[in-house]
Design a protein around this motif. Structure first.
Motif, PDB file in Angstrom:
ATOM      1  N   GLN A   1       0.821  -1.204   0.000  1.00 59.53           N
ATOM      2  CA  GLN A   1       0.000   0.000   0.000  1.00 59.53           C
ATOM      3  C   GLN A   1       0.859   1.260   0.000  1.00 59.53           C
ATOM      4  O   GLN A   1       0.517   2.258  -0.637  1.00 59.53           O
ATOM      5  N   GLU A   2       1.944   1.214   0.739  1.00 61.23           N
ATOM      6  CA  GLU A   2       2.832   2.374   0.739  1.00 61.23           C
ATOM      7  C   GLU A   2       3.405   2.615  -0.652  1.00 61.23           C
ATOM      8  O   GLU A   2       3.475   3.766  -1.121  1.00 61.23           O
TER       9      GLU A   2
ATOM     10  N   SER B   1       0.558   3.944  -2.781  1.00 55.13           N
ATOM     11  CA  SER B   1       0.276   5.349  -2.456  1.00 55.13           C
ATOM     12  C   SER B   1       1.297   6.267  -3.107  1.00 55.13           C
ATOM     13  O   SER B   1       0.949   7.333  -3.633  1.00 55.13           O
ATOM     14  N   ARG B   2       2.540   5.834  -3.065  1.00 52.97           N
ATOM     15  CA  ARG B   2       3.566   6.656  -3.714  1.00 52.97           C
ATOM     16  C   ARG B   2       3.324   6.758  -5.210  1.00 52.97           C
ATOM     17  O   ARG B   2       3.430   7.831  -5.803  1.00 52.97           O
TER      18      ARG B   2
ATOM     19  N   GLU C   1       0.403   6.372  -6.707  1.00 54.45           N
ATOM     20  CA  GLU C   1      -0.790   7.183  -6.943  1.00 54.45           C
ATOM     21  C   GLU C   1      -0.480   8.663  -6.809  1.00 54.45           C
ATOM     22  O   GLU C   1      -1.006   9.487  -7.570  1.00 54.45           O
ATOM     23  N   ASP C   2       0.336   9.012  -5.819  1.00 54.30           N
ATOM     24  CA  ASP C   2       0.713  10.427  -5.666  1.00 54.30           C
ATOM     25  C   ASP C   2       1.459  10.914  -6.901  1.00 54.30           C
ATOM     26  O   ASP C   2       1.198  12.029  -7.400  1.00 54.30           O
TER      27      ASP C   2
ATOM     28  N   ARG D   1      -1.064  11.194  -9.628  1.00 48.52           N
ATOM     29  CA  ARG D   1      -1.919  12.352  -9.440  1.00 48.52           C
ATOM     30  C   ARG D   1      -1.206  13.636  -9.847  1.00 48.52           C
ATOM     31  O   ARG D   1      -1.781  14.516 -10.503  1.00 48.52           O
TER      32      ARG D   1
END
Length: 773
Positions: A324-325, A328-329, A331-332, A335
Motif C-alpha cells: 500500500q505504501e 500510495s507513492r 498514486e501520488d 496524481r
C-alpha cells in the motif's frame, strides 16, 4: 475504539469462547431443567397414587368401625332397657371374622361381657379420659385410643388394633355402654395386597397423637417400629409431607379421620420413586459430558487454528502495508503527473484536453436535467501588442491575472480553461436562464476590463467574448466551441470590450451542413423527425385552447436538432416539401389520437412558401384531413410573410380554398420581415402572430413599444385574432392582456414539450382544460 476491537485478532477468539460458554450453559441448563421437572413430575405422579391409596384404606377402616358400631347399637336396642343383653352383644360381634375379640364395658370402664372370657380387665383410666374428651369434641364416634404402657391394658397384644365404640340408649340417646373391639390387623394386609409399595413403601396407621400403631410393607405387617420424623402437619386432613428415617428421605401422603382418632399414611423413599428417572438422567449426564468434551476440544482446536491464521494474516498484512505504501507513492506520482497533464502550467486552469472531457460530462448532465449550458470564448484585446512591447514576462503576468479574475467569478459547477495564447474558454452550468447568462457575461466583461498593475507597468486591456448556448446553438461540445469562437470574432469586429451571442446568420463554414444534408433522405425514410408542442393560452379565460407543433430532428449522431439547424438547409436542398408533408402527417396522426381520446384541442403547423406553391397542396391536405376524420377547424396553418412574394398567386389561392373549407390561417412572425398591414387585405387570414422580437422589450410600462399596441388595435379592426409569441415574463403578459391581445404562448407558460411530456401536462390530461395560474 469499538471498530478497532472488532477488527482485532482477539475478537473472533472471544466470540468463539462466548459461543462455547453459551452453548454449554444452554446444554447444562436444559439438562438441569429437565431433571428438575422430571423429578417433580415423578414425585407428583407417585403422590397422587399414594394419596388415593391412603384415602381408600382410611375410608375402608372407617366403614368397618362404623358398621361394628351400628351392629352394637342395634343389639343394644333389642334388649330390655333395664337389663340389656350384654352377652348377646358380644356373641353377635364374635361372629364377625374381622374382629379378634370384643368386650362390653359400662361407663366406669368395668367389664360386663367379653367374647374370649368373662374376666376381661377394666379399661385403663388413660383410655377412659381420652374417650370422654373425644366424645365431648366429636360426639358418639368410634375412637382409636393411644398406646399405653400399663400392664392392665386389655387386648394389649401388639397384633390387635383396639377401638372404643360408644353405645347409646335408643330411647334416651344417652351414652350407656362402651364397646371395645379389637380388629385383626391382617384385614389391612388383605386390603392392600394388590398395591405395589416397592421395596421401601410403607402403609402406616397412626393414632390421634400421630404415634405409629402399625405399618404394612412388602414384607408384611409389623405392629411396632421406629416411626418417621417429623410428624405430619396437624392443620390439614390430607396432603403430602417429607419425612425421614435413618437418614433416608420419604415422601408421605396421609389421610386423617379426626372423628375416629386415626390417620392412614403411605410413605416411600424418594430415591426409589426417582430410580427410573435417575437411570435416564444418568445416561443423559454421560451424553452431556461427552458433548461438553467435544465442544471444549473443538474450541481449543479452533482457537489454535485461529492463532495460526492470525500469525499468517499478520505476515500478509505487513506485506500488504508495504504494498500500500508503494501504491500510495505511485498514486501520488500519478496524481501529480495527471494534474500537470490536465492543467495549464501558466494560468492554473484546465488545459484543452481536460476541459473537453469535463464539458462532455457536464453537457450530458445538463441535458438530462433539461437545463441550459453556455460556452464563452474569450480573447484579450491588444494582448499581442502588450506582449511584444512589454515582454513575455508581463504578458504571462497578465494572463495569470486574467485567469485569477475568471476563476473568482465562477460559480459552483462552472469550469474555465486556457486554450493557448490569450484565449480562454468558460463553461457555465447550473440552473441559469438566458437572462442570467447575459448578466453574468456582462459582469465578467466589466471585471476583465480594467487597468492591471504588472511588474511596475500599468496595462489597460479588455476582453472580446463570444457566447453559445446548448441546446439552442448545438448539441456537441466541438460545435458549441466553434459557435462561441465565431461569436467572439463578431464581437471583436464591433469594438473592444464587447460580447456577442451566437447567431446562425454568422454562416459558419464548419457547422456540419454537409453531413446533415447527406442524412436528410435517411431521416425522412427512417422517421427521425418528431414534433414538440407548445401550448397557446387564451388571455381572457387563461385556458389552453390549442398547441403549436414544432418540428425537431432526432439525429442519431448530433442528437436533438432544432429547426434553425436544418430548415434553411432543407429549403436550399429541395427537401422542404417532403419535410413539410412529414410534419403535416405527424400532426394529423396526433390529432387523430387526440380525437380518439375525446380531446378537441386545435393544432397549428408551420408551412413553407415553397410547399404552398405545389399545385395539389390544398386538395391533398383536405383529403388527408377527411381520411383521418379530423374536423377542419382543428387544423391551423401558419405561414410566413414570404408568401406575399409569390408572383403567380398559387399560394394565396390554396389559402383561400382552405379558409373557405374551415381551416384557420395564421400569419407567423409578423413585424420581423417584409410584410405590413397593406398586404393583410390580400391574404385570407384568421390569426396574426406578433414576432417575439417585438414582445421581448415589453415591461408593462407606459413608454413600452407602441408598435405592439398599435398592431393589436389594427389587427382587431381587420377581424383577426392576435397571438403574441415569446411571452417570458409576467410584465409582458399583463401588458398584452391590457392591450387587448387574444392569445399568448412562450416560456412563461411552458417550453415546447415532447409527446411524452405533453401527456403529463396537467391542462392536457384534464378533460376540463383547467385554468392556468
Amino acid at each position: 475504539m469499538i471498530r478497532r476491537f472488532l477488527s482485532s485478532p482477539k475478537f473472533p477468539q472471544l466470540l468463539l469462547l462466548s459461543l462455547c460458554i453459551a452453548t454449554l450453559t444452554f446444554l447444562w441448563g436444559l439438562y438441569w431443567h429437565h431433571e428438575q421437572s422430571s423429578r417433580k413430575e415423578a414425585l407428583q405422579a407417585k403422590a397422587a397414587e399414594h394419596l388415593s391409596l391412603a384415602s381408600m384404606a382410611a375410608e375402608n377402616l372407617r366403614q368397618l368401625i362404623d358398621r361394628t358400631q351400628v351392629i352394637g347399637s342395634l343389639s343394644f336396642g333389642a334388649a330390655d332397657d333395664q337389663t340389656p343383653d350384654s352377652q348377646g352383644i358380644t356373641q353377635r360381634l364374635a361372629a364377625d371374622p374381622m374382629l379378634e375379640r370384643a368386650s362390653l364395658y359400662d361407663l366406669n370402664g368395668q367389664a360386663l361381657a367379653s367374647t374370649h372370657s368373662t374376666d376381661a380387665p377394666p379399661l385403663p383410666e388413660q383410655w377412659l379420659g381420652e374417650f370422654r374428651a373425644h366424645i365431648t369434641q366429636y360426639g358418639n364416634k368410634p375412637y382409636l385410643p393411644r398406646r399405653t404402657d400399663s400392664q392392665q391394658e386389655p387386648a394389649s397384644a401388639s397384633w390387635r388394633l383396639p377401638f372404643l365404640l360408644p353405645l347409646t340408649n335408643p330411647s334416651s340417646l344417652e351414652l350407656e355402654r362402651i364397646l371395645l373391639v379389637e380388629l385383626d390387623v391382617g384385614y389391612l394386609s388383605a386390603l392392600l395386597h394388590n398395591s405395589d409399595l416397592g421395596d421401601t413403601g410403607l402403609v402406616r396407621l397412626l393414632d390421634s397423637a400421630d404415634e405409629e400403631r402399625l405399618y404394612l410393607s412388602n414384607s408384611g405387617i409389623v405392629a411396632t417400629g421406629k416411626g418417621l420424623a417429623p410428624t405430619l402437619p396437624a392443620a390439614r386432613d390430607a396432603g403430602r409431607a417429607t419425612q425421614y428415617r435413618a437418614g433416608d428421605e420419604y415422601q408421605s401422603l396421609y389421610s386423617r379421620v379426626r372423628y375416629s382418632g386415626f390417620s392412614m399414611v403411605v410413605s416411600q423413599q424418594v430415591d426409589e420413586i426417582l430410580e427410573a428417572q435417575q437411570r435416564n438422567f444418568s445416561r443423559q449426564l454421560w451424553m452431556n459430558l461427552g458433548m461438553t468434551l467435544v465442544i471444549l476440544v473443538g474450541m481449543i482446536w479452533t482457537i489454535r487454528l485461529l492463532h495460526k491464521r492470525h500469525e499468517a494474516f499478520c505476515a500478509l498484512e505487513q506485506a500488504h502495508r508495504i504494498n500500500q505504501e508503494l501504491i500510495s507513492r505511485l498514486e501520488d506520482e500519478h496524481r501529480r503527473s495527471s494534474h500537470a497533464a490536465a492543467t495549464d502550467h501558466l494560468s492554473g486552469l484546465h488545459n484543452r484536453r481536460q476541459f473537453m472531457d469535463i464539458c462532455a460530462e457536464t453537457l450530458a448532465r445538463q441535458r438530462s436535467q433539461r437545463r441550459l449550458m453556455a460556452i464563452l470564448f474569450i480573447d484579450m484585446d491588444r494582448f499581442k501588442s502588450i506582449n511584444d512591447s512589454l515582454g513575455h514576462k508581463v504578458g504571462d503576468l497578465l494572463l495569470q491575472a486574467v485567469a485569477g479574475r475568471i476563476s473568482r467569478a465562477l460559480e459552483p459547477g462552472d469550469q474555465a480553461a486556457r486554450f493557448g495564447g490569450d484565449e480562454f474558454v468558460v463553461l457555465l452550468a447550473g440552473d441559469r436562464s438566458e437572462e442570467h447568462i447575459d448578466t453574468w457575461v456582462r459582469e465578467l466583461v466589466n471585471k476583465l476590463t480594467a487597468v492591471y498593475a504588472l511588474d511596475e507597468h500599468e496595462v489597460n486591456t479588455s476582453p472580446s467574448i463570444g457566447v453559445s448556448i446548448c441546446p439552442r446553438d448545438g448539441q456537441e461540445v466541438d460545435g458549441l466551441i466553434r459557435c462561441a469562437d465565431a461569436a467572439m470574432y463578431s464581437a471583436k469586429q464591433c469594438g473592444r470590450g464587447q460580447y456577442r451571442f451566437f447567431d446562425p446568420s454568422l454562416n459558419l463554414s464548419d457547422i456540419n451542413e454537409f453531413p446533415l444534408e447527406q442524412s436528410l433522405v435517411a431521416a425522412l425514410s427512417e422517421r427521425q423527425f418528431v414534433l414538440h408542442y407548445q401550448p397557446q393560452i387564451e388571455l381572457d379565460s387563461m385556458q389552453v385552447i390549442g398547441y403549436e407543433a414544432l418540428v425537431r430532428w432526432e439525429h442519431p449522431q448530433f442528437g436533438l436538432l432544432y429547426p434553425d439547424r436544418f430548415i434553411s438547409l432543407a429549403e436550399r436542398s429541395g427537401f422542404i416539401v417532403a419535410l413539410g408533408w412529414e410534419v403535416i402527417r405527424l400532426a394529423l396522426e396526433e390529432l387523430k389520437h387526440w380525437r380518439a381520446q375525446g380531446r378537441s384541442s386545435r393544432l397549428a403547423v408551420n408551412v413553407s412558401a415553397m410547399q404552398l406553391r405545389q399545385a395539389d397542396f390544398s386538395e391533398r391536405l383536405l383529403s388527408e384531413l377527411a381520411q383521418r376524420g379530423i374536423e377542419n377547424w382543428q387544423f391551423e396553418l401558419e405561414i410566413t410573410e414570404t408568401v406575399v412574394l409569390d408572383d403567380e398567386g398559387m399560394a394565396v389561392e390554396h389559402l383561400e380554398r382552405l379558409r373557405v373549407a374551415g381551416l384557420n390561417i395564421s400569419l407567423d412572425d409578423f413585424g420581423r420581415g417584409y410584410a405590413g398591414f397593406a398586404h393583410l387585405h390580400s391574404m385570407p387570414l384568421s390569426t396574426l402572430k406578433i414576432d417575439r422580437a417585438l414582445i421581448a422589450p415589453l415591461s408593462n410600462s407606459y413608454d413600452d413599444n407602441p408598435i405592439v399596441s398599435s398592431t393589436i388595435t389594427l389587427a382587431k379592426r381587420l377581424g383577426l385574432t392576435v397571438v403574441a409569441e415569446g411571452v417570458e415574463t409576467r410584465d409582458q403578459l399583463v401588458y398584452l392582456k391590457l392591450a387587448g391581445c387574444d392569445i399568448a404562448q412562450g416560456y412563461h407558460f411552458s417550453r415546447p414539450m415532447s409527446a411524452e411530456q405533453l401527456y403529463q401536462y396537467e391542462p392536457f390530461t384534464s378533460t376540463a382544460e383547467p385554468v392556468l395560474e
